[in-house]
Design an enzyme around this catalytic site. Structure first.
Site, PDB file in Angstrom:
ATOM      1  N   ARG A  61      15.682  -4.449  -3.155  1.00 13.57           N
ATOM      2  CA  ARG A  61      16.133  -4.810  -1.815  1.00 13.57           C
ATOM      3  C   ARG A  61      14.998  -4.932  -0.803  1.00 13.57           C
ATOM      4  O   ARG A  61      14.994  -5.839   0.024  1.00 13.57           O
ATOM      5  CB  ARG A  61      17.175  -3.800  -1.320  1.00 13.57           C
ATOM      6  CG  ARG A  61      18.510  -3.914  -2.044  1.00 13.57           C
ATOM      7  CD  ARG A  61      19.466  -2.847  -1.554  1.00 13.57           C
ATOM      8  NE  ARG A  61      18.902  -1.518  -1.767  1.00 13.57           N
ATOM      9  CZ  ARG A  61      19.203  -0.457  -1.013  1.00 13.57           C
ATOM     10  NH1 ARG A  61      20.048  -0.582  -0.016  1.00 13.57           N
ATOM     11  NH2 ARG A  61      18.663   0.723  -1.272  1.00 13.57           N
ATOM     12  N   THR A  62      14.037  -4.014  -0.852  1.00 11.93           N
ATOM     13  CA  THR A  62      12.970  -4.073   0.146  1.00 11.93           C
ATOM     14  C   THR A  62      12.132  -5.330  -0.035  1.00 11.93           C
ATOM     15  O   THR A  62      11.828  -6.036   0.929  1.00 11.93           O
ATOM     16  CB  THR A  62      12.069  -2.818   0.066  1.00 11.93           C
ATOM     17  OG1 THR A  62      12.880  -1.659   0.278  1.00 11.93           O
ATOM     18  CG2 THR A  62      10.978  -2.870   1.121  1.00 11.93           C
ATOM     19  N   LYS A  90     -11.171  -0.716  -7.773  1.00 10.88           N
ATOM     20  CA  LYS A  90     -12.533  -1.135  -7.458  1.00 10.88           C
ATOM     21  C   LYS A  90     -12.735  -1.293  -5.955  1.00 10.88           C
ATOM     22  O   LYS A  90     -13.874  -1.372  -5.488  1.00 10.88           O
ATOM     23  CB  LYS A  90     -12.845  -2.458  -8.167  1.00 10.88           C
ATOM     24  CG  LYS A  90     -12.874  -2.355  -9.683  1.00 10.88           C
ATOM     25  CD  LYS A  90     -13.217  -3.698 -10.315  1.00 10.88           C
ATOM     26  CE  LYS A  90     -13.261  -3.592 -11.833  1.00 10.88           C
ATOM     27  NZ  LYS A  90     -13.562  -4.900 -12.467  1.00 10.88           N
ATOM     28  N   ARG A 110       4.279  -0.590   0.283  1.00  7.85           N
ATOM     29  CA  ARG A 110       5.295   0.286  -0.319  1.00  7.85           C
ATOM     30  C   ARG A 110       4.620   1.005  -1.471  1.00  7.85           C
ATOM     31  O   ARG A 110       4.133   0.361  -2.407  1.00  7.85           O
ATOM     32  CB  ARG A 110       6.491  -0.528  -0.822  1.00  7.85           C
ATOM     33  CG  ARG A 110       7.569   0.303  -1.543  1.00  7.85           C
ATOM     34  CD  ARG A 110       8.640  -0.632  -2.086  1.00  7.85           C
ATOM     35  NE  ARG A 110       9.655   0.051  -2.855  1.00  7.85           N
ATOM     36  CZ  ARG A 110      10.829   0.476  -2.380  1.00  7.85           C
ATOM     37  NH1 ARG A 110      11.100   0.293  -1.097  1.00  7.85           N
ATOM     38  NH2 ARG A 110      11.703   1.070  -3.156  1.00  7.85           N
ATOM     39  N   HIS A 137      10.610   6.292   5.127  1.00  4.06           N
ATOM     40  CA  HIS A 137      11.108   4.947   4.832  1.00  4.06           C
ATOM     41  C   HIS A 137      11.681   4.349   6.126  1.00  4.06           C
ATOM     42  O   HIS A 137      12.896   4.164   6.261  1.00  4.06           O
ATOM     43  CB  HIS A 137      12.179   5.035   3.747  1.00  4.06           C
ATOM     44  CG  HIS A 137      12.475   3.731   3.068  1.00  4.06           C
ATOM     45  ND1 HIS A 137      11.897   2.530   3.446  1.00  4.06           N
ATOM     46  CD2 HIS A 137      13.319   3.428   2.027  1.00  4.06           C
ATOM     47  CE1 HIS A 137      12.353   1.562   2.678  1.00  4.06           C
ATOM     48  NE2 HIS A 137      13.211   2.072   1.810  1.00  4.06           N
TER      49      HIS A 137
END
Length: 340
Positions: A61-62, A90, A110, A137
C-alpha cells in the site's frame, strides 16, 4: 481550509508537527480526494518533478500510494530497493542524501531505524518523507485520521483503542497522533508490549494540553466504549519468524473479534490479515470495518504533494517538491549549515 506554512519542512514524525498543521494536512487530503473522485485533472500541478522512493522494507500500500499519488500530480517516480542500490553499503546515508538531492525533488524512505530517515533529512537539500521506520509511520497516520474524520466529522473527545503489540511504529504513531488531536488513546495489551515509557510521558504531556488521555491496560474491558479499535500484525517486518509463537501466546486474548463489539465501533488496522491479530469469521468484512477506506485515504493523502508548487529554481539546484502531504513550496536548504 486555513493555510498553514510548512515551507521546507520534512515529514519524519508527527511529534515535529503542531495539531493545526496535522489538521491542515488532513483537510488538504480530503480536498484532493474529492477532486480525484470528481475527475479533476491534477497532472499539471507538479509536471516535470521527480521523486525517489527508497524501500529497504517491502510494501504494497505505501509504495502504491506514493507512486499513484505522484503520477496523479504529474510527477515521475524512481523506485530503489536494497538489491538495486548501494545505500548503506558502498555509499553512506549522508552521501546518498547529497547525491539524490541533486537528481530529485524529494526523497521518501521506508526502512528500519528512525535514525536513517533523520540522517537523510539532515544531509538532503530537498524534502524527506518517512514512509515507515521501526519507530514511526507518520504517512499512515494522516490516512487514518482522514478516515476517522470522514466517519465522525471531528477528533476531540473520541476514544481510539489499540490492541496488540503497542511498542513499535503503529502503536507509537497512534499514541502521538491521538495526543496531538485530542483523541483519548488506550493501549490494550500484555504489559510486555506497552510502549516506551519516555514516549508515554511525552505524549501524556501533549494529551493534557489537548484535553485527552493516555491509558495503558492489560484488561480488555478498557476497550469498551471506544469509538475506534485499531490493530496491526503482531510480528513486525524484520523480526524472526520464531517470534510468532511468543506473540500468539501473549497476545491471543487481545485479538480483535466480534466479542469486543465490532458491530458498534469502527475497526481500523494496518491491512495485514494473517488470522491471529483479527478473526476473519465472521467479522473481517463487516460494515463496521473501515480499513479498506484507509488504503484509499493513504493514496489521496500522499497525493497532497503540492497543488501549487510554484517555480522557485536556483542555478545548479533542483526545486524541492513540497511535502508529500502539504501544499508547500521548496525552501532552499543549501542556506542551512550542515555537517561536512
Amino acid at each position: 481550509m486555513s493555510a498553514v506554512n510548512l515551507k521546507g519542512k520534512d515529514f519524519l514524525k508527527l511529534l515535529d508537527y503542531e495539531p493545526s498543521e496535522i489538521e491542515y494536512l488532513v483537510d488538504l487530503s480530503a480536498d484532493l480526494k474529492k477532486k480525484k473522485k470528481d475527475g479533476v485533472d491534477m497532472t499539471g500541478e507538479l509536471k516535470g518533478k521527480n521523486i525517489a522512493v527508497i524501500f529497504e522494507k517491502t510494501s504494497t500500500r505505501t509504495r502504491c500510494s506514493f507512486e499513484v499519488a505522484a503520477h496523479d500530480l504529474g510527477m515521475q517516480v524512481t523506485y530503489l530497493d536494497p538489491s538495486a542500490s548501494q545505500i548503506g553499503k558502498k555509499e553512506s546515508i549522508a552521501d546518498t542524501a547529497r547525491v539524490l538531492s541533486r537528481m530529485f525533488d524529494g526523497i521518501e524512505y521506508r526502512g528500519f531505524g528512525q535514525e536513517v530517515v533523520e540522517t537523510l533529512a539532515l544531509y538532503a537539500d530537498v524534502p524527506v518523507w518517512n514512509g515507515l521506520t521501526n519507530e514511526f509511520h507518520p504517512t499512515q497516520m494522516i490516512a487514518d485520521t482522514l478516515t476517522i474524520k470522514e466517519k465522525f466529522g471531528h477528533f476531540k473527545g473520541l476514544t481510539l483503542s489499540y490492541m496488540g503489540d503497542a511498542r513499535y511504529n503503529m502503536g507509537n504513531s497512534l499514541m502521538v497522533t491521538c495526543a496531538k488531536l485530542g483523541i483519548n488513546y488506550v493501549a490494550c495489551t500484555n504489559k510486555l508490549y506497552f510502549p516506551d515509557k519516555e514516549l508515554v510521558d511525552t505524549c501524556s504531556v501533549i494529551a493534557k494540553q489537548s484535553g485527552s488521555t493516555i491509558t495503558l491496560s492489560e484488561d480488555t474491558d478498557a476497550v469498551k466504549g471506544s469509538d475506534i479499535v485499531y490493530t496491526d500484525v503482531w510480528v513486525s517486518m524484520g523480526e524472526p519468524e520464531e517470534a510468532w509463537k511468543e506473540r500468539i501466546d501473549k497476545l491471543l486474548s487481545y485479538q480483535v473479534n466480534p466479542d469486543i463489539g465490532v458491530d458498534h465501533i469502527r475497526v481500523l488496522k494496518g491491512l495485514v490479515h494473517i488470522g491471529c491479530e483479527s478473526n476473519a469469521s465472521p467479522g473481517f468484512f463487516s460494515p463496521s470495518l473501515a480499513f479498506f477506506n484507509q488504503g484509499l485515504s493513504g493514496e489521496i493523502f500522499l497525493g497532497g504533494a503540492g497543488r501549487k508548487l510554484k517555480p522557485h529554481l536556483r542555478a545548479a539546484h533542483h526545486q524541492g517538491i513540497a511535502h508529500v502531504i502539504s501544499r508547500v513550496t521548496h525552501v532552499d536548504k543549501t542556506n542551512i549549515i550542515k555537517p561536512a
